[in-house]
Design an enzyme around this catalytic site. Structure first.
Site, PDB file in Angstrom:
ATOM      1  N   HIS A 310       0.810  -1.221   0.000  1.00 37.59           N
ATOM      2  CA  HIS A 310       0.000   0.000   0.000  1.00 37.59           C
ATOM      3  C   HIS A 310       0.839   1.265   0.000  1.00 37.59           C
ATOM      4  O   HIS A 310       0.336   2.345  -0.275  1.00 37.59           O
ATOM      5  CB  HIS A 310      -0.991  -0.007   1.174  1.00 37.59           C
ATOM      6  CG  HIS A 310      -0.363   0.222   2.523  1.00 37.59           C
ATOM      7  ND1 HIS A 310      -0.001  -0.811   3.372  1.00 37.59           N
ATOM      8  CD2 HIS A 310      -0.040   1.359   3.188  1.00 37.59           C
ATOM      9  CE1 HIS A 310       0.493  -0.314   4.493  1.00 37.59           C
ATOM     10  NE2 HIS A 310       0.487   1.005   4.401  1.00 37.59           N
ATOM     11  N   ASP A 348       0.791  -7.890   2.872  1.00 40.30           N
ATOM     12  CA  ASP A 348       0.925  -6.560   2.272  1.00 40.30           C
ATOM     13  C   ASP A 348       2.419  -6.280   2.074  1.00 40.30           C
ATOM     14  O   ASP A 348       3.074  -5.684   2.936  1.00 40.30           O
ATOM     15  CB  ASP A 348       0.273  -5.539   3.208  1.00 40.30           C
ATOM     16  CG  ASP A 348       0.236  -4.136   2.633  1.00 40.30           C
ATOM     17  OD1 ASP A 348       0.857  -3.900   1.583  1.00 40.30           O
ATOM     18  OD2 ASP A 348      -0.407  -3.266   3.251  1.00 40.30           O
ATOM     19  N   SER A 421       4.504   1.918   8.155  1.00 39.34           N
ATOM     20  CA  SER A 421       4.303   0.692   7.381  1.00 39.34           C
ATOM     21  C   SER A 421       5.536   0.378   6.537  1.00 39.34           C
ATOM     22  O   SER A 421       6.059   1.247   5.837  1.00 39.34           O
ATOM     23  CB  SER A 421       3.092   0.846   6.458  1.00 39.34           C
ATOM     24  OG  SER A 421       1.920   1.011   7.201  1.00 39.34           O
TER      25      SER A 421
END
Length: 504
Positions: A310, A348, A421
Site C-alpha cells: 500500500h 501486504d 508501514s
C-alpha cells in the site's frame, strides 16, 4: 524505599483567589536544587492567571510575577522521610525556551495538524515552550546540591529513558505521586536535541515531571515533560513530548544569575550502549515515497528494499531515502517496484530494486524463531519521522499467530503510526530482523486508532522467496505470497469466518 527519580520529583499546586477550596490547578515538577531550594515545572498551569490573557505567551522574554493576577498561592508537595510534605513556594519567573520553540516549528508542520493535550498543556500550543522557576525555602538543605544531570546532546534514538511524574497532578497523591514509566528515545530535534519524543507512557498531570537517563552511577535528569499526549490530526500518537533540561537552563541563564544561583557544569555524557554498531537497525530503515504516498522500508541489501504494497501501489517508480548516519550522508535514490502482492493477498508486501547502491551498508540478520514476550522495537518514519529521520518505539512481541505450525503474523505493543508501514521489527536482545510492519489497529465503528496493537509480516514468510529471487533475479519468486490458504487469510482479515467485515 523511593527511587532517585521519585525523590527528585514533586507536585506543584496553584491556588487562585476565586478557586473553590481543594480544587487547585496542578502539574508535576522537579526539584533541581536543595541549596537553594529550586523547583522547575511547566508554565501552562499559570495560563488562567495571566493579566493580559493567553496572548502573553507570544512574549520573547521572561515574565515576572507581576504578569500574573495577585493573590496566588503556590505549594509544592514532595516525598520526605517516608512520607509527604507540603512547602510554600514563590514564583521567580516564567521563562520561554527558545531552542525548544524552534525545534517544535522544525518537527511539527502546521499542515499535519499536530496538537498536544494534558491537564497542564491544555489545547494552547503557545504555552508548550514555557516553564516556571519556583523558589521553595522549605527545600533548602545545608550541603544540599543539584539533582544529577546529563546533557541531551549525548542521547541516541532507541536509548532507554525513565519518566517520572504524577498523573492528574495533585489528585490523590497518596496513590499517584511520582509514578514511573519506562520507554526509549523515539526521536530528537533541534539544537543539542532540544526536543525529545519518548514512548514512555505519561498521563495528564505529569507535565513538568522529569525524564531520566539510566547510568552506572545512577539516573541523570535530561529533560522535562512538556506534553503527555500528542495527536497528529485525529490520530493519537501515543508518544510523550520532552524539552531538554540543558536548553531550559541556557534560556534561564540571566534569570538564575540575577537570583544569585550558580548552575554546576554537567560531567561528560553517558555513552550510549551499542553506539556506532554496524548492526544498528536505524541503518536499515528508509523513507519510501511513491506519488503522494509515503511510508517506511527496510534495506535487505545495497540495492534491495522491502516495504508494503500500500506504500508503493501508486506507481512503479519510487524515491528511497536511507536514514542518514555516521559515514552516510542523506541521499535520495530512485527505485522500481519489481514485485507487489495482489490486493487479495493477506501479505501486504512489495519489493523494490534501487538504481544505485546504498553506501556503507551491512545487511540485517533475519531471525528464524520468535519468542512471545521478548522485547522488540520498531523503526519507521511514522510520527515526525519525515522531518527528523526515523523514529524508534519499543515494546514486546505480544503474540505469534501460527497456522499449521507456521508463524504468519506477529503482534507487538510498540507504538506504530501512519508512515511506519514497511519498517523493520527488530529483536532488542539479538538485533535480528523479525519482520516488517504492516499496520496498526483502527476500530472503524468508533473511529479510534490503537498504536500499541499492530501487526507485522514475519521475516520467515519472506526469506524463502527472497532467497529464490536473489538466485534467479525473477519476480516470479514471490508468486507464492499471493497463494496463501484460507487459514492465513482469516488471520489477516481479523475474523475467522466469512461475513460482514471485521470492525478492526
Amino acid at each position: 524505599m523511593a527511587s532517585a527519580e521519585e525523590r527528585a520529583c514533586c507536585v506543584v499546586s496553584l491556588h487562585g483567589p476565586s478557586d473553590p477550596p481543594g480544587q487547585p490547578r496542578s502539574c508535576s515538577g522537579v526539584t533541581l536544587s536543595r541549596q537553594p531550594g529550586l523547583v522547575l515545572c511547566h508554565a501552562a498551569i499559570f495560563a488562567p492567571f495571566l493579566r493580559h490573557g493567553p496572548d502573553t505567551w507570544a512574549a520573547a522574554l521572561c515574565l515576572q510575577p507581576d504578569a500574573l493576577q495577585p493573590g496566588l498561592r503556590l505549594l509544592v508537595l514532595h516525598p520526605e522521610a517516608g512520607g509527604l510534605r507540603q512547602q510554600e513556594a514563590r514564583l521567580l519567573a516564567l521563562v520561554p525556551c527558545s531552542p525548544f520553540q524552534r525545534a517544535l516549528a522544525q518537527a511539527f508542520g502546521q499542515a499535519e495538524q499536530w496538537h498536544f493535550g494534558g491537564e497542564a498543556a491544555g489545547d494552547d500550543g503557545r504555552a508548550l515552550h514555557w516553564f516556571a522557576w519556583l523558589r521553595v525555602p522549605g527545600l533548602d538543605a545545608p550541603g544540599g546540591g543539584w539533582t544529577a544531570r546529563a546533557s541531551t546532546g549525548c542521547l541516541r534514538k532507541g536509548e532507554g529513558l525513565v519518566a517520572c511524574g504524577s498523573p492528574f497532578g495533585a489528585l490523590c497523591p497518596d496513590l499517584f505521586l511520582n509514578t514511573l514509566s519506562r520507554g526509549v528515545v523515539s526521536n530528537l530535534a533541534g539544537e543539542e536535541n532540544a526536543l525529545i519524543l519518548t514512548d514512555a507512557r505519561c498521563l495528564p498531570g505529569t507535565e513538568g515531571g522529569g525524564a531520566f537517563l539510566p547510568s552506572p552511577t545512577g539516573p541523570c535528569l535530561v529533560a522535562i515533560i512538556a506534553a503527555s499526549f500528542c495527536w497528529k490530526g485525529t490520530e493519537w500518537v501515543g508518544l510523550t513530548l520532552l524539552c531538554s533540561l540543558a536548553a531550559i537552563l541556557r534560556s534561564s541563564a540571566d534569570l538564575l544569575a540575577a537570583a544569585g544561583v550558580t548552575v554546576p557544569t554537567v560531567p561528560g555524557g553517558v555513552a550510549a550502549i551499542g553506539a556506532g554498531s554496524r548492526q544498528d537497525p536505524l541503518r536499515w530503515a528508509a523513507l519510501v515515497e511513491c506519488g503522494a504516498t509515503w511510508g517506511s522500508g527496510v534495506l535487505l541489501g545495497p540495492r534491495l528494499l522491502l516495504t508494503c504494497r500500500h506504500v508503493v501501489e501508486a506507481g512503479d517508480t519510487v524515491r528511497v531515502m536511507p536514514a542518514p548516519s555516521p559515514g552516510r550522508a542523506a541521499t535520495i535514490l530512485e527505485g522500481r517496484v519489481v514485485f507487489a502482492t495482489q490486493e487479495s493477498s493477506p501479505f501486504d508486501v512489495a519489493v523494490v530494486e534501487l538504481e544505485e547502491s546504498v553506501t556503507d551498508f551491512n545487511p540485517p540478520r533475519p531471525a528464524d524463531t520468535f519468542q512471545p514476550g521478548e522485547e522488540v522495537m520498531v523503526v519507521g518514519f511514522g510520527a515526525l519521522g519525515r522531518a527528523c529521520g526515523p523514529s524508534v518505539t519499543a515494546g514486546v512481541l505480544s503474540a505469534v499467530v501460527a497456522v499449521a505450525g507456521r508463524p504468519v503474523m506477529l503482534q507487538t505493543t510498540c507504538a506504530v503510526h501512519g508512515g511506519s508501514s514497511g519498517g523493520p521489527l527488530v529483536s532488542s536482545r539479538s538485533g535480528r530482523l523479525l519482520g516488517i510492519v504492516a499496520s496498526n489497529t483502527r476500530d472503524t465503528s468508533a473511529g479510534s486508532t490503537y498504536p500499541h496493537l499492530n501487526f507485522c509480516v514475519p521475516v520467515t514468510i519472506l526469506q524463502p522467496p527472497l532467497a529464490r529471487y536473489r538466485r534467479t533475479g525473477h519476480p516470479s519468486a514471490f508468486a507464492g505470497l499471493n497463494r496463501a490458504g484460507e487459514g492465513v487469510r482469516a488471520v489477516w482479515r481479523l475474523q475467522q469466518h466469512l461475513g460482514p467485515p471485521s470492525k478492526l
